[in-house]
Scaffold this motif. Structure first.
Motif, PDB file in Angstrom:
ATOM      1  N   SER A 272     -29.005  43.591 -41.066  1.00  0.00           N
ATOM      2  CA  SER A 272     -29.708  44.860 -41.094  1.00  0.00           C
ATOM      3  C   SER A 272     -28.800  45.949 -40.543  1.00  0.00           C
ATOM      4  CB  SER A 272     -30.980  44.772 -40.244  1.00  0.00           C
ATOM      5  OG  SER A 272     -31.493  46.059 -39.977  1.00  0.00           O
ATOM      6  N   GLY A 273     -28.859  47.121 -41.134  1.00  0.00           N
ATOM      7  CA  GLY A 273     -28.066  48.236 -40.659  1.00  0.00           C
ATOM      8  C   GLY A 273     -28.729  49.046 -39.568  1.00  0.00           C
ATOM      9  N   HIS A 274     -29.935  48.633 -39.155  1.00  0.00           N
ATOM     10  CA  HIS A 274     -30.596  49.345 -38.071  1.00  0.00           C
ATOM     11  C   HIS A 274     -29.865  49.072 -36.766  1.00  0.00           C
ATOM     12  CE1 HIS A 274     -33.834  50.802 -40.464  1.00  0.00           C
ATOM     13  NE2 HIS A 274     -34.326  49.621 -40.738  1.00  0.00           N
ATOM     14  N   LEU A 275     -29.595  50.100 -36.006  1.00  0.00           N
ATOM     15  CA  LEU A 275     -29.033  49.927 -34.673  1.00  0.00           C
ATOM     16  C   LEU A 275     -30.162  49.629 -33.700  1.00  0.00           C
ATOM     17  CD1 LEU A 275     -26.425  52.833 -34.568  1.00  0.00           C
ATOM     18  CD2 LEU A 275     -26.127  50.487 -35.314  1.00  0.00           C
ATOM     19  N   ALA A 276     -29.823  48.972 -32.593  1.00  0.00           N
ATOM     20  CA  ALA A 276     -30.847  48.586 -31.629  1.00  0.00           C
ATOM     21  C   ALA A 276     -31.563  49.826 -31.085  1.00  0.00           C
ATOM     22  CB  ALA A 276     -30.212  47.786 -30.492  1.00  0.00           C
TER      23      ALA A 276
ATOM     24  N   TYR B 176     -28.145  45.750 -45.279  1.00  0.00           N
ATOM     25  CA  TYR B 176     -29.394  46.329 -45.770  1.00  0.00           C
ATOM     26  C   TYR B 176     -29.777  47.497 -44.855  1.00  0.00           C
ATOM     27  CZ  TYR B 176     -30.160  41.814 -48.223  1.00  0.00           C
ATOM     28  OH  TYR B 176     -30.054  40.688 -49.002  1.00  0.00           O
ATOM     29  N   MET B 177     -30.439  48.502 -45.417  1.00  0.00           N
ATOM     30  CA  MET B 177     -31.002  49.602 -44.611  1.00  0.00           C
ATOM     31  C   MET B 177     -29.944  50.237 -43.710  1.00  0.00           C
ATOM     32  SD  MET B 177     -34.480  47.501 -43.651  1.00  0.00           S
ATOM     33  CE  MET B 177     -33.525  46.024 -43.273  1.00  0.00           C
ATOM     34  N   ALA B 178     -28.777  50.503 -44.273  1.00  0.00           N
ATOM     35  CA  ALA B 178     -27.643  50.959 -43.463  1.00  0.00           C
ATOM     36  C   ALA B 178     -27.309  52.433 -43.632  1.00  0.00           C
ATOM     37  CB  ALA B 178     -26.408  50.132 -43.799  1.00  0.00           C
ATOM     38  N   MET B 179     -27.941  53.147 -44.543  1.00  0.00           N
ATOM     39  CA  MET B 179     -27.482  54.482 -44.867  1.00  0.00           C
ATOM     40  C   MET B 179     -27.653  55.465 -43.711  1.00  0.00           C
ATOM     41  SD  MET B 179     -26.082  54.155 -47.723  1.00  0.00           S
ATOM     42  CE  MET B 179     -25.781  55.851 -48.182  1.00  0.00           C
ATOM     43  N   THR B 180     -28.735  55.351 -42.966  1.00  0.00           N
ATOM     44  CA  THR B 180     -28.969  56.286 -41.865  1.00  0.00           C
ATOM     45  C   THR B 180     -27.859  56.209 -40.821  1.00  0.00           C
ATOM     46  OG1 THR B 180     -31.371  56.201 -42.162  1.00  0.00           O
ATOM     47  CG2 THR B 180     -30.557  56.935 -40.017  1.00  0.00           C
TER      48      THR B 180
ATOM     49  N   LEU C 286     -25.535  60.041 -51.863  1.00  0.00           N
ATOM     50  CA  LEU C 286     -26.065  58.682 -51.885  1.00  0.00           C
ATOM     51  C   LEU C 286     -27.146  58.519 -50.818  1.00  0.00           C
ATOM     52  CD1 LEU C 286     -22.701  56.719 -52.216  1.00  0.00           C
ATOM     53  CD2 LEU C 286     -24.181  57.591 -54.041  1.00  0.00           C
ATOM     54  N   ASP C 287     -28.193  57.806 -51.156  1.00  0.00           N
ATOM     55  CA  ASP C 287     -29.309  57.661 -50.224  1.00  0.00           C
ATOM     56  C   ASP C 287     -29.959  56.305 -50.425  1.00  0.00           C
ATOM     57  OD1 ASP C 287     -31.076  58.293 -48.236  1.00  0.00           O
ATOM     58  OD2 ASP C 287     -32.069  59.928 -49.311  1.00  0.00           O
ATOM     59  N   SER C 288     -30.892  55.976 -49.554  1.00  0.00           N
ATOM     60  CA  SER C 288     -31.643  54.734 -49.659  1.00  0.00           C
ATOM     61  C   SER C 288     -32.573  54.793 -50.882  1.00  0.00           C
ATOM     62  CB  SER C 288     -32.469  54.526 -48.394  1.00  0.00           C
ATOM     63  OG  SER C 288     -31.644  54.483 -47.264  1.00  0.00           O
ATOM     64  N   PRO C 289     -32.938  53.626 -51.430  1.00  0.00           N
ATOM     65  CA  PRO C 289     -32.530  52.280 -51.002  1.00  0.00           C
ATOM     66  C   PRO C 289     -31.109  51.961 -51.479  1.00  0.00           C
ATOM     67  CG  PRO C 289     -33.953  52.130 -52.921  1.00  0.00           C
ATOM     68  CD  PRO C 289     -33.913  53.583 -52.541  1.00  0.00           C
ATOM     69  N   ALA C 290     -30.353  51.345 -50.583  1.00  0.00           N
ATOM     70  CA  ALA C 290     -28.964  51.041 -50.914  1.00  0.00           C
ATOM     71  C   ALA C 290     -28.522  49.772 -50.190  1.00  0.00           C
ATOM     72  CB  ALA C 290     -28.052  52.195 -50.522  1.00  0.00           C
ATOM     73  N   ILE C 291     -27.574  49.076 -50.814  1.00  0.00           N
ATOM     74  CA  ILE C 291     -26.889  47.943 -50.212  1.00  0.00           C
ATOM     75  C   ILE C 291     -25.447  48.366 -49.977  1.00  0.00           C
ATOM     76  CG2 ILE C 291     -26.003  45.610 -50.654  1.00  0.00           C
ATOM     77  CD1 ILE C 291     -28.912  45.584 -49.951  1.00  0.00           C
ATOM     78  N   VAL C 292     -24.922  48.043 -48.807  1.00  0.00           N
ATOM     79  CA  VAL C 292     -23.542  48.376 -48.471  1.00  0.00           C
ATOM     80  C   VAL C 292     -22.758  47.079 -48.277  1.00  0.00           C
ATOM     81  CG1 VAL C 292     -22.002  49.525 -46.828  1.00  0.00           C
ATOM     82  CG2 VAL C 292     -24.242  50.540 -47.360  1.00  0.00           C
ATOM     83  N   ALA C 293     -21.683  46.926 -49.035  1.00  0.00           N
ATOM     84  CA  ALA C 293     -20.814  45.746 -48.914  1.00  0.00           C
ATOM     85  C   ALA C 293     -19.495  46.183 -48.296  1.00  0.00           C
ATOM     86  CB  ALA C 293     -20.570  45.115 -50.280  1.00  0.00           C
ATOM     87  N   VAL C 294     -19.001  45.373 -47.366  1.00  0.00           N
ATOM     88  CA  VAL C 294     -17.753  45.677 -46.658  1.00  0.00           C
ATOM     89  C   VAL C 294     -16.846  44.457 -46.737  1.00  0.00           C
ATOM     90  CG1 VAL C 294     -16.721  46.324 -44.443  1.00  0.00           C
ATOM     91  CG2 VAL C 294     -19.007  47.175 -45.050  1.00  0.00           C
TER      92      VAL C 294
END
Length: 267
Positions: free
Chosen positions: A161-165, A186-190, A240-248
């Motif tokens: 998840s891309g949510h920070l704590a 997932y959910m990393a755009m913010t 670019l905005d959600s919903p999005a998947i980010v691959a690194v």
């Protein structure tokens, strides 16, 4: 060679959707063609479908004509139903002897809160069935021409998840960076800028390739290739905005090789 099955024989192969039960079902990442046969059977058999924001109108066309529909979408930063209210409604409907389909985008057990809902249903004594779906972190990347694994690039992959704590206690990305494994967020755009900076601070090179896949597997799909150093600025520039998947990671570089022969690959 066996004879083709008759329609009634196909239906007989699916489990009964009994009154008073809840099926927690994944609808896949967006393309209706990625629905499983179990999902279509459930949508045809249910009395009521409680569905999420990422379940498209195209997917909902598979619902039977008798089906009641209840929207229960949760979207970050927007007024949304509370999770406890959603689960309470599932229990209420099941106790009213309804066939209840809880329909979620992707897979219910991959960042879909399906595990939480299953635990609550268990505590309430409501029988349930799990119907897996294609998760966006795998199916969405595949539609973008990015394999989750190959033998030449990686022996594993990390789904996160891309949510920070919290703002006061941000996630330490160093241990993740040091694994050397590709990362699927997932959910990393913010928090994309903070994530990219954290991964670089943790040891990844600023030029590490990044792909952002928006509205994966739908006609609106957009794919943007960038780097950790430029990810936030490029995402803002491209809108670019959600919903999005980010691959690194290294798997992103395979897209350029696959694009020569892949049909339907977005530009």
């Amino acid at each position: 060679m066996t004879d083709p099955l008759e329609p009634h024989e196909v239906t007989d192969r699916f489990p009964e959707f009994a009154p008073g039960t809840v099926w927690l079902c994944g609808a896949g990442p967006g393309d209706p063609g990625l629905l499983t046969l179990h999902a279509v059977h459930a949508m045809q058999s249910a009395d009521v479908i409680v569905y999420d924001a990422l379940v498209s109108d195209e997917i909902m066309t598979f619902a039977g004509p008798q089906v009641e529909r209840e929207f229960a979408g949760k979207r970050g930063g927007r007024l949304s139903p509370k999770q406890c209210d959603i689960t309470g409604r599932l229990v209420e409907l099941a106790r009213a002897r309804k066939r209840v389909l809880r329909l979620k985008g992707g897979d219910p057990f991959v960042f879909g809160r399906g595990g939480e809902e299953a635990l609550d249903l268990t505590r309430a004594g409501v029988p349930f069935r799990i119907i897996p779906g294609v998760t966006a972190g795998i199916g969405g990347l595949a539609y973008a021409g990015i394999p989750a694994t190959t033998r030449t690039t990686n022996a594993g992959v990390i789904l996160m998840s891309g949510h920070l704590a919290t703002a006061d206690a941000p996630r330490d990305w160093g241990p993740i960076a040091r694994t050397g494994l590709p990362l699927i967020l997932y959910m990393a755009m913010t928090h994309l800028g903070s994530i990219a900076s954290g991964l670089v601070d943790g040891g990844l090179a600023p030029e590490t390739p990044v792909a952002i896949v928006c509205d994966a597997t739908t006609p609106r799909q957009r794919v943007w290739e960038t780097t950790l150093a430029a990810a936030r600025a490029d995402a803002d520039h491209a809108g670019l905005d959600s919903p999005a998947i980010v691959a690194v990671g290294a798997i992103v570089g395979l897209r350029a090789l696959l694009s020569a022969g892949m049909i339907g690959l977005p530009t």
